[in-house]
Design a protein around this motif. Structure first.
Motif, PDB file in Angstrom:
ATOM      1  N   SER A  76       0.841  -1.199   0.000  1.00 46.97           N
ATOM      2  CA  SER A  76       0.000   0.000   0.000  1.00 46.97           C
ATOM      3  C   SER A  76       0.873   1.245   0.000  1.00 46.97           C
ATOM      4  O   SER A  76       1.924   1.276   0.658  1.00 46.97           O
ATOM      5  CB  SER A  76      -0.918   0.025   1.230  1.00 46.97           C
ATOM      6  N   ARG A  78       0.366   5.767  -0.050  1.00 46.65           N
ATOM      7  CA  ARG A  78      -0.645   6.765   0.321  1.00 46.65           C
ATOM      8  C   ARG A  78      -1.004   7.708  -0.810  1.00 46.65           C
ATOM      9  O   ARG A  78      -2.162   8.070  -0.993  1.00 46.65           O
ATOM     10  CB  ARG A  78      -0.147   7.576   1.522  1.00 46.65           C
ATOM     11  N   ASN A  79      -0.053   8.101  -1.602  1.00 49.82           N
ATOM     12  CA  ASN A  79      -0.304   9.150  -2.598  1.00 49.82           C
ATOM     13  C   ASN A  79       0.012   8.709  -4.020  1.00 49.82           C
ATOM     14  O   ASN A  79       0.493   9.494  -4.835  1.00 49.82           O
ATOM     15  CB  ASN A  79       0.523  10.394  -2.250  1.00 49.82           C
ATOM     16  N   ARG A 218      -8.344  11.612  -3.103  1.00 47.95           N
ATOM     17  CA  ARG A 218      -8.229  10.530  -2.134  1.00 47.95           C
ATOM     18  C   ARG A 218      -8.486   9.198  -2.816  1.00 47.95           C
ATOM     19  O   ARG A 218      -9.448   9.041  -3.572  1.00 47.95           O
ATOM     20  CB  ARG A 218      -9.225  10.715  -0.984  1.00 47.95           C
ATOM     21  N   ASP A 220      -7.257   4.652  -2.493  1.00 43.19           N
ATOM     22  CA  ASP A 220      -6.482   3.570  -1.882  1.00 43.19           C
ATOM     23  C   ASP A 220      -5.679   2.901  -2.981  1.00 43.19           C
ATOM     24  O   ASP A 220      -6.255   2.354  -3.943  1.00 43.19           O
ATOM     25  CB  ASP A 220      -7.404   2.553  -1.213  1.00 43.19           C
TER      26      ASP A 220
END
Length: 401
Positions: A76, A78-79, A218, A220
């Motif tokens: 994963s 974040r950005n 935003r 994921d």
């Protein structure tokens, strides 16, 4: 035979019918006492059902963990994916891992034919997705067409919300897509997820064209890995420095399993408190019922004392009866809990992320019965202790009254 021995044998023979009489006399009240013990059954049923079902879910999670989690490894960021993060994924590919990405974000979907707009949970996935498990669609076989063009698959709830049908087009951002089918089953997602946050699957290749993910958006950003061989935990440890430098979070299947099962265990422990409280409340009912039962047995106990029964023998008789009723109530509760355990998967199938295989959990059944018996005896003992103070003269006093 000596005189003392002959006297003891005579006393035993004379007492046996009297002790048997005490048991026979109690039969008329056992039905009422069983009613009081039914409160123990409810508490035991709750404990057995909760503990057994939690055990079944934990076992099913371990058996289906790869399909539930999506891979042996989950990455994963974040950005969004950066060159440094991509190089980390390449390092895992070099060690034989298959990597596929999945990006999730919320967006409005617009159906031109019906002029309807609905909020959808968009999932842009790579061609290898899912690495484990199978996504089924209606009509069948549409998942294989997802990457063949600008196609989308929608949750049935989203199809209804948009009043759309297969063959219609919908607009996402600056791109138009054709609806080729509805989602039926998605590994790792409970069925109710489609109603709470309707999903829309599209190919990752067309995500950039929608222009929905820009700076500040935003989303994921995940990637899933399937290993050809080797240990996932050891592989992550060996590349920990590169992962930290690229700000990539890596979770292995073992870590994900522990997180899921730990949450299920905590929930079952919390719900188990409800069963214990029910048992304690049932114990209060047992104490009240046994107290009323003891009051009706004072005459019988006094007669037994007059005929030579000792306090210990009297207590043994009535404690044994209370234990028998408690054991019977606990056994009925355990059977009821097992029955509930077999019914729960059907009732909760839409909210569970795994297909639960129901099996008997002997430890949960045994613990529930032991707790039920212990509570029944603990609350019944205090009223029964009053029988120790019954004097043989009580028979005459009760008669005179």
């Amino acid at each position: 035979m000596s005189a003392p021995a002959e006297s003891r044998a005579t006393r035993r023979e004379s007492r046996s019918p009297l002790l048997g009489l005490a048991w026979r006399e109690s039969r008329s009240t056992r039905r009422k006492l069983l009613l009081y013990m039914s409160s123990i059954s409810l508490g035991v049923a709750a404990l057995v059902a909760i503990d057994s079902f939690a055990g079944n879910i934990n076992r099913s999670v371990r058996e289906q963990s790869r399909a539930l989690i999506g891979g042996d490894l989950v990455f994963s960021v974040r950005n969004g994916w950066t060159p440094a993060a991509d190089s980390v994924l390449d390092a895992f590919r070099a060690r034989g891992a298959t990597i596929t990405r999945a990006t999730s974000f919320a967006s409005m979907a617009y159906a031109p034919r019906t002029n309807a707009t609905r909020l959808a949970q968009v999932r842009a996935v790579g061609e290898e997705y899912p690495l484990y498990g199978t996504i089924t669609t209606r009509p069948p076989g549409q998942w294989e067409r997802l990457h063949a063009g600008r196609h989308v698959l929608l949750d049935p709830a989203l199809m209804i919300g948009l009043d759309a049908r297969v063959g219609d087009t919908i607009t996402l951002g600056y791109q138009t897509f054709e609806i080729i089918g509805a989602l039926d089953q998605v590994p790792g997602d409970p069925g109710i997820a489609g109603a709470m946050a309707p999903r829309l699957f599209m190919s990752e290749a067309h995500m950039a064209g929608t222009r929905l993910l820009i700076t500040g958006s935003r989303g994921d950003f995940d990637a899933y890995g399937r290993l050809a061989s080797g240990d996932a935990d050891a592989m992550v440890r060996s590349l920990r420095d590169r992962l930290d430098t690229a700000q990539v979070r890596a979770r292995t299947i073992r870590q994900q399993e522990n997180n899921i099962t730990e949450g299920i265990t905590e929930l079952s422990d919390f719900l188990g408190l409800v069963g214990i409280i029910a048992l304690l409340l049932g114990g209060v009912g047992v104490a009240s019922g046994v107290n009323a039962w003891v009051m009706r047995k004072i005459d019988t106990v006094a007669i037994l004392r007059c005929l030579g029964a000792t306090t210990r023998q009297v207590m043994a008789i009535y404690v044994a009866q209370a234990a028998l009723m408690g054991l019977l109530g606990a056994a009925i509760g355990a059977a009821l809990g097992v029955a509930i355990q077999f019914l729960l998967p059907g009732a909760l199938g839409d909210v569970l992320p795994v297909d639960v295989t129901v099996r008997l959990e002997p430890s949960a059944i045994g613990m529930g019965m032991l707790l039920g018996l212990w509570i029944a005896l603990a609350f019944a003992l205090r009223p029964l202790l009053a029988l120790r103070r019954v004097s043989p003269l009580q028979a005459l006093r009760r008669t005179d009254d």
